[in-house]
Scaffold this motif. Structure first.
Motif, PDB file in Angstrom:
ATOM      1  N   THR A 343       0.826  -1.202   0.000  1.00  0.00           N
ATOM      2  CA  THR A 343       0.000   0.000   0.000  1.00  0.00           C
ATOM      3  C   THR A 343       0.864   1.258   0.000  1.00  0.00           C
ATOM      4  N   ALA A 344       0.233   2.376  -0.310  1.00  0.00           N
ATOM      5  CA  ALA A 344       0.952   3.649  -0.331  1.00  0.00           C
ATOM      6  C   ALA A 344       1.485   4.036   1.053  1.00  0.00           C
ATOM      7  N   PRO A 345       0.725   3.884   2.142  1.00  0.00           N
ATOM      8  CA  PRO A 345       1.311   4.197   3.460  1.00  0.00           C
ATOM      9  C   PRO A 345       2.518   3.330   3.800  1.00  0.00           C
ATOM     10  N   HIS A 346       2.484   2.051   3.397  1.00  0.00           N
ATOM     11  CA  HIS A 346       3.630   1.180   3.663  1.00  0.00           C
ATOM     12  C   HIS A 346       4.849   1.635   2.873  1.00  0.00           C
ATOM     13  N   ARG A 347       4.667   1.983   1.619  1.00  0.00           N
ATOM     14  CA  ARG A 347       5.793   2.463   0.812  1.00  0.00           C
ATOM     15  C   ARG A 347       6.357   3.767   1.379  1.00  0.00           C
ATOM     16  N   ASP A 348       5.468   4.637   1.812  1.00  0.00           N
ATOM     17  CA  ASP A 348       5.925   5.899   2.368  1.00  0.00           C
ATOM     18  C   ASP A 348       6.712   5.678   3.658  1.00  0.00           C
ATOM     19  N   ALA A 349       6.257   4.758   4.496  1.00  0.00           N
ATOM     20  CA  ALA A 349       6.975   4.467   5.740  1.00  0.00           C
ATOM     21  C   ALA A 349       8.341   3.847   5.456  1.00  0.00           C
ATOM     22  N   GLN A 350       8.413   2.960   4.476  1.00  0.00           N
ATOM     23  CA  GLN A 350       9.695   2.354   4.115  1.00  0.00           C
ATOM     24  C   GLN A 350      10.684   3.406   3.625  1.00  0.00           C
ATOM     25  N   LEU A 351      10.199   4.332   2.836  1.00  0.00           N
ATOM     26  CA  LEU A 351      11.075   5.376   2.305  1.00  0.00           C
ATOM     27  C   LEU A 351      11.563   6.292   3.424  1.00  0.00           C
ATOM     28  N   ARG A 352      10.689   6.666   4.342  1.00  0.00           N
ATOM     29  CA  ARG A 352      11.094   7.515   5.446  1.00  0.00           C
ATOM     30  C   ARG A 352      12.108   6.819   6.354  1.00  0.00           C
ATOM     31  N   HIS A 353      11.927   5.526   6.586  1.00  0.00           N
ATOM     32  CA  HIS A 353      12.868   4.799   7.436  1.00  0.00           C
ATOM     33  C   HIS A 353      14.256   4.735   6.788  1.00  0.00           C
ATOM     34  N   ALA A 354      14.319   4.457   5.481  1.00  0.00           N
ATOM     35  CA  ALA A 354      15.609   4.388   4.800  1.00  0.00           C
ATOM     36  C   ALA A 354      16.299   5.748   4.785  1.00  0.00           C
ATOM     37  N   LEU A 355      15.542   6.811   4.545  1.00  0.00           N
ATOM     38  CA  LEU A 355      16.134   8.144   4.538  1.00  0.00           C
ATOM     39  C   LEU A 355      16.618   8.544   5.930  1.00  0.00           C
ATOM     40  N   THR A 356      15.882   8.173   6.952  1.00  0.00           N
ATOM     41  CA  THR A 356      16.315   8.489   8.318  1.00  0.00           C
ATOM     42  C   THR A 356      17.640   7.807   8.639  1.00  0.00           C
ATOM     43  N   SER A 357      17.771   6.538   8.279  1.00  0.00           N
ATOM     44  CA  SER A 357      19.034   5.830   8.519  1.00  0.00           C
ATOM     45  C   SER A 357      20.174   6.461   7.725  1.00  0.00           C
TER      46      SER A 357
END
Length: 543
Positions: A343-357
């Protein structure tokens, strides 16, 4: 090198211009939900009517027609609500026009490719820079029919553009088409109807500086109490003075940027609010947004003074490498995975987590900038260009280019990091050619993506991607100039010996030029050396 296009100059991406935070409206009473639904449905009807009028005006829109539409809406709502609705209609029409232009350009690219391939004989092989002919007469025939279809679509799109005609669906075209495929979507007609109506509601208000708490229509106090200015036909639902309705048993508290939000509303500076209903979970949310003062972008030289992190964007991970200010790779490559399926919320959360790291690691290295490719696959994922490579088209379509750049710029600004955008041309090819093999050791596995991160970082620093320049033209000395391009002539230690790129020098000889052990005797038995050796006499050679 022949056939290489001119590279665009690197630049520092401008910082974010706005902020948006969200919180959930909990413990709403049935009366609160009834008022929110009534206000959203009433103002949604007004927004649909105004968007229809704006689309009918087309390019002939003027300030007089805008003022006339706003006066009509004010009679059934208020002046501030009418202003928010008309502004939203203008933004929607402008977005549709931009999408129309992008669609026309995509059709033109497909038509050009089809015409080129149809003009070649069947079976003609393609080159590195141009596609060849089609494989069979049957494929040629089907592609000729597709060319006619694309030309017809192009003509219709150009006619719409010239007439200023756009096609907009309030609520979304995808949700509208879901009405015909309820079984595949797992929805009943009632569930779809509820979602459709919720998406067409209008519960938003622009902020206004100088007014109490920065917004007169949707007001949020420092204690988190929410109240709404009701439109004229719904003033009988008010529970406080001046035609306002205050949510009785709920308060909001923004966990992220809460202090910044509180400073704005206590100073009566503009804050825009939007109330949204999540039909899947049955939850109400309040989103607050405001503009930030324009921050002057950091100069490129200052951003790169402490080195840079080169980041290669891929379909499932970021490949990053730390480079010093001279363009030399430091340490080991780092990879930050993410999953863009679901889903779009899952993709958005994955992207935010990778950028944070990624940003946390960049802060640990001490750099001030992150270099990333200025990717744009708008014209590179057409069916005509890549043909049967459906998997590749799906791959590049899944790249989060727009959302990635927006999120990275906003998140990097909070960490005090600049984002340098570089030309993406040939970074993977040249990085793999010049850096992948030299940096591969028994304890370090370099991928093509890791090498591309080095190439991106060196391009941001202004260095060539290749490790050394062409040797001097006269002889093997340095009279023409120094051969290395990593270090400036004023850098200390630039004349020192260059350490080996791998664990051992070529030929498995250690840098000390001494072997650890003598070579072992050959295990095979060779023939005895010949006693007579034939030597050609140069004086006897007459031919």
């Amino acid at each position: 090198m022949s056939g290489v296009r001119e590279l665009a100059a690197s630049f520092v991406a401008p910082g974010p211009s706005g902020v948006a935070v969200r919180d959930r409206l909990k413990h709403l009473t049935p009366g609160d939900e009834h008022v929110l639904r009534a206000v959203g449905a009433h103002q949604g009807t007004l927004a649909s009517r105004d968007l229809k009028a704006r689309c009918a005006d087309g390019p002939n829109h003027s300030a007089e027609s805008w003022a006339g539409r706003k006066r009509e809406l004010t009679r059934e709502s208020s002046s501030r609500i009418a202003g928010a609705i008309t502004k939203a209609s203008h933004d929607q029409w402008a977005l549709a026009r931009r999408c129309q232009v992008a669609h026309i350009r995509s059709l033109e690219a497909g038509i050009q490719t089809l015409r080129h391939r149809l003009s070649l004989p069947v079976g003609t092989k393609g080159t590195k820079h141009a596609a060849g002919g089609y494989r069979s007469r049957s494929e040629w025939f089907h592609k000729s029919r597709r060319l006619k279809a694309l030309e017809h679509r192009h003509a219709a799109a150009v006619a719409d553009w010239q007439a200023g005609r756009v096609r907009v669906v309030r609520g979304g075209k995808r949700l509208l088409n879901t009405r015909h495929h309820l079984a595949e979507a797992g929805l009943t007609e009632g569930e779809w109807r509820q979602r459709w109506e919720a998406e067409r509601w209008f519960l938003a208000a622009d902020g206004e500086s100088g007014k109490r708490y920065g917004n007169e229509t949707i007001r949020v106090t420092p204690q988190g109490q929410v109240s709404i200015k009701l439109p004229a036909p719904l003033t009988h639902l008010a529970n406080t003075r001046h035609g306002r309705y205050t949510l009785t048993s709920t308060t909001v508290a923004f966990a992220h940027r809460g202090a910044e939000w509180a400073d704005r509303i206590e100073g009566n500076r503009a804050v825009a609010y939007r109330i949204h209903y999540d039909t899947k979970r049955g939850r109400w949310h309040l989103t607050a947004s405001w503009q930030r003062p324009t921050v002057q972008a950091l100069p490129l030289e200052a951003a790169l003074a402490k080195g840079v992190i080169g980041v290669d964007t891929n379909a499932d991970h970021f490949a990053a490498y730390h480079l010093d200010k001279h363009g030399n790779p430091v340490g080991e490559p780092h990879r930050f995975p993410y999953d863009l399926t679901g889903t779009a919320p899952h993709r958005d959360a994955q992207l935010r987590h990778a950028l944070t790291s990624l940003l946390h690691w960049a802060k640990q290295t001490g750099v001030s900038a992150i270099a990333i490719e200025d990717l744009d696959f708008g014209a590179e994922k057409t069916r005509e260009k890549h043909g049967r490579r459906k998997r590749f088209r799906q791959l590049i379509s899944g790249f989060p280019t727009g959302r990635l750049k927006a999120r990275l710029v906003s998140m990097a600004a909070e960490q005090g990091l600049a984002v340098v955008a570089v030309d993406p041309a040939y970074t993977s090819m040249w990085g793999g050619q010049h850096w992948q093999k030299p940096l591969t050791t028994p304890h370090r596995r370099m991928s093509r993506h890791d090498a591309a991160g080095i190439a991106i970082g060196r391009r941001a620093l202004g260095h060539p991607i290749r490790r050394r320049t062409t040797p001097p033209p006269h002889d093997r000395s340095d009279r023409v100039g120094h051969r290395t391009v990593q270090a400036d002539r004023r850098a200390l230690g630039r004349e020192g010996t260059r350490p080996p790129a791998t664990d051992h020098a070529p030929g498995d000889v250690p840098p000390s030029e001494t072997r650890k052990r003598r070579p072992s005797a050959p295990k095979t038995v060779r023939d005895a050396p010949r006693t007579h050796q034939w030597v050609q006499d140069s004086l006897m050679h007459t031919g």
